[in-house]
Design a protein around this motif. Structure first.
Motif, PDB file in Angstrom:
ATOM      1  N   TYR A  57       0.814  -1.209   0.000  1.00 30.21           N
ATOM      2  CA  TYR A  57       0.000   0.000   0.000  1.00 30.21           C
ATOM      3  C   TYR A  57       0.848   1.260   0.000  1.00 30.21           C
ATOM      4  CZ  TYR A  57       0.785   0.449   5.032  1.00 30.21           C
ATOM      5  OH  TYR A  57       1.346   0.595   6.259  1.00 30.21           O
ATOM      6  N   VAL A  58       2.078   1.157   0.491  1.00 27.98           N
ATOM      7  CA  VAL A  58       2.944   2.323   0.508  1.00 27.98           C
ATOM      8  C   VAL A  58       3.764   2.396  -0.772  1.00 27.98           C
ATOM      9  CG1 VAL A  58       4.827   3.465   1.703  1.00 27.98           C
ATOM     10  CG2 VAL A  58       3.030   2.360   2.999  1.00 27.98           C
ATOM     11  N   LYS A  59       4.237   1.262  -1.277  1.00 24.55           N
ATOM     12  CA  LYS A  59       5.005   1.254  -2.522  1.00 24.55           C
ATOM     13  C   LYS A  59       4.223   1.909  -3.646  1.00 24.55           C
ATOM     14  CE  LYS A  59       7.524  -3.039  -1.861  1.00 24.55           C
ATOM     15  NZ  LYS A  59       7.487  -4.437  -2.201  1.00 24.55           N
ATOM     16  N   GLU A  60       2.923   1.663  -3.655  1.00 25.90           N
ATOM     17  CA  GLU A  60       2.098   2.174  -4.735  1.00 25.90           C
ATOM     18  C   GLU A  60       1.584   3.580  -4.462  1.00 25.90           C
ATOM     19  OE1 GLU A  60      -0.915  -0.767  -5.155  1.00 25.90           O
ATOM     20  OE2 GLU A  60       0.512  -2.343  -5.577  1.00 25.90           O
ATOM     21  N   ALA A  61       1.783   4.072  -3.264  1.00 26.54           N
ATOM     22  CA  ALA A  61       1.269   5.397  -2.925  1.00 26.54           C
ATOM     23  C   ALA A  61       2.129   6.473  -3.577  1.00 26.54           C
ATOM     24  CB  ALA A  61       1.270   5.588  -1.426  1.00 26.54           C
ATOM     25  N   PRO A  62       1.517   7.564  -3.991  1.00 23.77           N
ATOM     26  CA  PRO A  62       2.293   8.658  -4.565  1.00 23.77           C
ATOM     27  C   PRO A  62       3.264   9.223  -3.537  1.00 23.77           C
ATOM     28  CG  PRO A  62      -0.071   9.049  -4.759  1.00 23.77           C
ATOM     29  CD  PRO A  62       0.103   7.838  -3.925  1.00 23.77           C
ATOM     30  N   GLU A  63       4.376   9.707  -3.988  1.00 25.89           N
ATOM     31  CA  GLU A  63       5.390  10.252  -3.098  1.00 25.89           C
ATOM     32  C   GLU A  63       4.998  11.603  -2.519  1.00 25.89           C
ATOM     33  OE1 GLU A  63       8.187   8.762  -1.992  1.00 25.89           O
ATOM     34  OE2 GLU A  63       7.467   6.974  -3.023  1.00 25.89           O
ATOM     35  N   ASP A  64       3.934  12.211  -3.009  1.00 27.66           N
ATOM     36  CA  ASP A  64       3.585  13.556  -2.552  1.00 27.66           C
ATOM     37  C   ASP A  64       2.668  13.568  -1.333  1.00 27.66           C
ATOM     38  OD1 ASP A  64       1.452  12.569  -3.976  1.00 27.66           O
ATOM     39  OD2 ASP A  64       1.047  14.414  -5.069  1.00 27.66           O
ATOM     40  N   TYR A  65       2.533  12.416  -0.658  1.00 32.35           N
ATOM     41  CA  TYR A  65       1.778  12.376   0.588  1.00 32.35           C
ATOM     42  C   TYR A  65       2.614  12.966   1.715  1.00 32.35           C
ATOM     43  CZ  TYR A  65      -2.314   9.618  -0.651  1.00 32.35           C
ATOM     44  OH  TYR A  65      -3.506   9.202  -1.165  1.00 32.35           O
ATOM     45  N   LYS A  77       9.988   4.900  13.620  1.00 31.93           N
ATOM     46  CA  LYS A  77       9.854   3.653  12.862  1.00 31.93           C
ATOM     47  C   LYS A  77       9.606   3.930  11.384  1.00 31.93           C
ATOM     48  CE  LYS A  77      10.737   0.920  16.100  1.00 31.93           C
ATOM     49  NZ  LYS A  77      12.071   0.337  16.104  1.00 31.93           N
ATOM     50  N   ILE A  78       8.845   4.978  11.081  1.00 31.71           N
ATOM     51  CA  ILE A  78       8.616   5.354   9.680  1.00 31.71           C
ATOM     52  C   ILE A  78       9.956   5.685   9.027  1.00 31.71           C
ATOM     53  CG2 ILE A  78       7.674   7.185   8.195  1.00 31.71           C
ATOM     54  CD1 ILE A  78       5.234   7.237  10.109  1.00 31.71           C
ATOM     55  N   LYS A  79      10.781   6.415   9.751  1.00 31.06           N
ATOM     56  CA  LYS A  79      12.110   6.774   9.231  1.00 31.06           C
ATOM     57  C   LYS A  79      12.962   5.516   9.055  1.00 31.06           C
ATOM     58  CE  LYS A  79      15.499   9.567   8.160  1.00 31.06           C
ATOM     59  NZ  LYS A  79      15.598   9.928   6.769  1.00 31.06           N
ATOM     60  N   GLU A  80      12.951   4.638  10.067  1.00 33.34           N
ATOM     61  CA  GLU A  80      13.761   3.414  10.042  1.00 33.34           C
ATOM     62  C   GLU A  80      13.311   2.441   8.957  1.00 33.34           C
ATOM     63  OE1 GLU A  80      14.281  -0.491  12.908  1.00 33.34           O
ATOM     64  OE2 GLU A  80      13.856   1.437  13.848  1.00 33.34           O
ATOM     65  N   ILE A  81      12.015   2.236   8.857  1.00 27.66           N
ATOM     66  CA  ILE A  81      11.485   1.204   7.954  1.00 27.66           C
ATOM     67  C   ILE A  81      11.305   1.716   6.533  1.00 27.66           C
ATOM     68  CG2 ILE A  81       9.517  -0.325   7.527  1.00 27.66           C
ATOM     69  CD1 ILE A  81       9.137  -0.293  10.644  1.00 27.66           C
ATOM     70  N   TRP A  82      10.721   2.895   6.392  1.00 23.32           N
ATOM     71  CA  TRP A  82      10.388   3.410   5.066  1.00 23.32           C
ATOM     72  C   TRP A  82      11.372   4.455   4.560  1.00 23.32           C
ATOM     73  CZ3 TRP A  82       4.604   4.595   6.344  1.00 23.32           C
ATOM     74  CH2 TRP A  82       3.911   3.400   6.484  1.00 23.32           C
ATOM     75  N   ASN A  83      12.259   4.916   5.462  1.00 22.76           N
ATOM     76  CA  ASN A  83      13.201   5.980   5.116  1.00 22.76           C
ATOM     77  C   ASN A  83      12.479   7.233   4.626  1.00 22.76           C
ATOM     78  OD1 ASN A  83      15.754   7.085   5.013  1.00 22.76           O
ATOM     79  ND2 ASN A  83      16.048   6.490   2.876  1.00 22.76           N
ATOM     80  N   CYS A  84      11.421   7.595   5.342  1.00 23.49           N
ATOM     81  CA  CYS A  84      10.630   8.790   5.024  1.00 23.49           C
ATOM     82  C   CYS A  84      10.541   9.665   6.267  1.00 23.49           C
ATOM     83  CB  CYS A  84       9.201   8.410   4.628  1.00 23.49           C
ATOM     84  SG  CYS A  84       9.068   7.490   3.113  1.00 23.49           S
ATOM     85  N   LYS A  85      10.409  10.945   6.057  1.00 18.79           N
ATOM     86  CA  LYS A  85      10.174  11.866   7.157  1.00 18.79           C
ATOM     87  C   LYS A  85       8.681  11.914   7.454  1.00 18.79           C
ATOM     88  CE  LYS A  85      14.095  14.893   6.385  1.00 18.79           C
ATOM     89  NZ  LYS A  85      14.524  16.256   6.062  1.00 18.79           N
ATOM     90  N   SER A  86       8.366  12.180   8.701  1.00 21.20           N
ATOM     91  CA  SER A  86       6.961  12.339   9.084  1.00 21.20           C
ATOM     92  C   SER A  86       6.870  13.388  10.183  1.00 21.20           C
ATOM     93  CB  SER A  86       6.370  11.011   9.563  1.00 21.20           C
ATOM     94  OG  SER A  86       7.038  10.566  10.714  1.00 21.20           O
ATOM     95  N   LYS A  87       5.702  13.926  10.352  1.00 22.66           N
ATOM     96  CA  LYS A  87       5.412  14.869  11.430  1.00 22.66           C
ATOM     97  C   LYS A  87       4.589  14.128  12.472  1.00 22.66           C
ATOM     98  CE  LYS A  87       6.810  18.744   9.378  1.00 22.66           C
ATOM     99  NZ  LYS A  87       7.891  19.555   9.870  1.00 22.66           N
ATOM    100  N   VAL A  88       4.737  14.523  13.739  1.00 25.33           N
ATOM    101  CA  VAL A  88       3.970  13.885  14.809  1.00 25.33           C
ATOM    102  C   VAL A  88       2.722  14.708  15.097  1.00 25.33           C
ATOM    103  CG1 VAL A  88       3.979  13.153  17.223  1.00 25.33           C
ATOM    104  CG2 VAL A  88       6.037  12.861  15.821  1.00 25.33           C
TER     105      VAL A  88
END
Length: 186
Positions: A57-65, A77-88
């Protein structure tokens, strides 16, 4: 609908990250970065956390989320697993309400979670055995059949000083939390 309504923002949960061709900002709220679609099927346990990459579900998701996490732990964990930044974005709670705590806490331990085998609540029973004379109060919800089975198992291995509060209302939860000398986060 999007073209007709022209929303300012599109907000989705991680259970369904659709591909949407639009310039409207898209936000995905993530509560557990290693669940598959619809949040019910954990990735195989034999995969190390570091090997768990973006699932389908994430591989197919657009990168602009824009990814929002429900805690610092999830964000890490998002950073560790997906190598993406996120806001809390923490879940809402009333920070203006005054809480009056009792002067003396009771000899109580409490847990507050789902009754789910992935929570390892049997560890709370082990901790209770190390603290003679303490009651254990397990507060939680049961969502699926496997959760009911796990609750049944916990009741079977528990003792007379272990109390289960299933689907307790907020007043009951707060009372137990206020009275407990220890609260376990399992």
């Amino acid at each position: 609908i999007i073209e007709k309504e022209k929303p300012d923002i599109i907000f989705v949960s991680q259970a369904n990250l659709p591909k949407i061709q639009t310039n409207i900002p898209k936000i995905a709220f993530v509560w557990c970065p290693f669940y598959r679609n619809f949040g019910d099927n954990l990735l195989p346990k034999e995969k190390k956390l570091s090997e768990r990459k973006r699932d389908s579900y994430v591989k197919e998701a657009p990168e602009d989320y824009i990814l929002l996490a429900n805690s610092e732990w999830t964000s890490n964990k998002i950073k560790e697993i997906w190598n993406c930044k996120s806001k809390v974005l923490y879940p809402p709670c009333d920070i203006n309400k005054k809480v009056i705590l009792p002067k003396e806490k009771k000899r109580m331990i409490c847990t507050l979670s789902r009754f789910n085998k992935h929570k390892h609540l049997e560890n709370a029973l082990k901790i209770q055995k190390m603290l003679p004379g303490f009651e254990l109060h397990m507060i939680g919800i049961v969502k699926r059949k496997e959760d009911k089975d796990y609750l049944k198992y916990l009741k079977k291995i528990s003792n007379k000083k272990c109390f289960f509060h299933i689907d307790a209302n907020l007043k009951k939860k707060n009372l137990i939390l206020k009275q407990s000398k220890y609260a376990l986060n399992l």
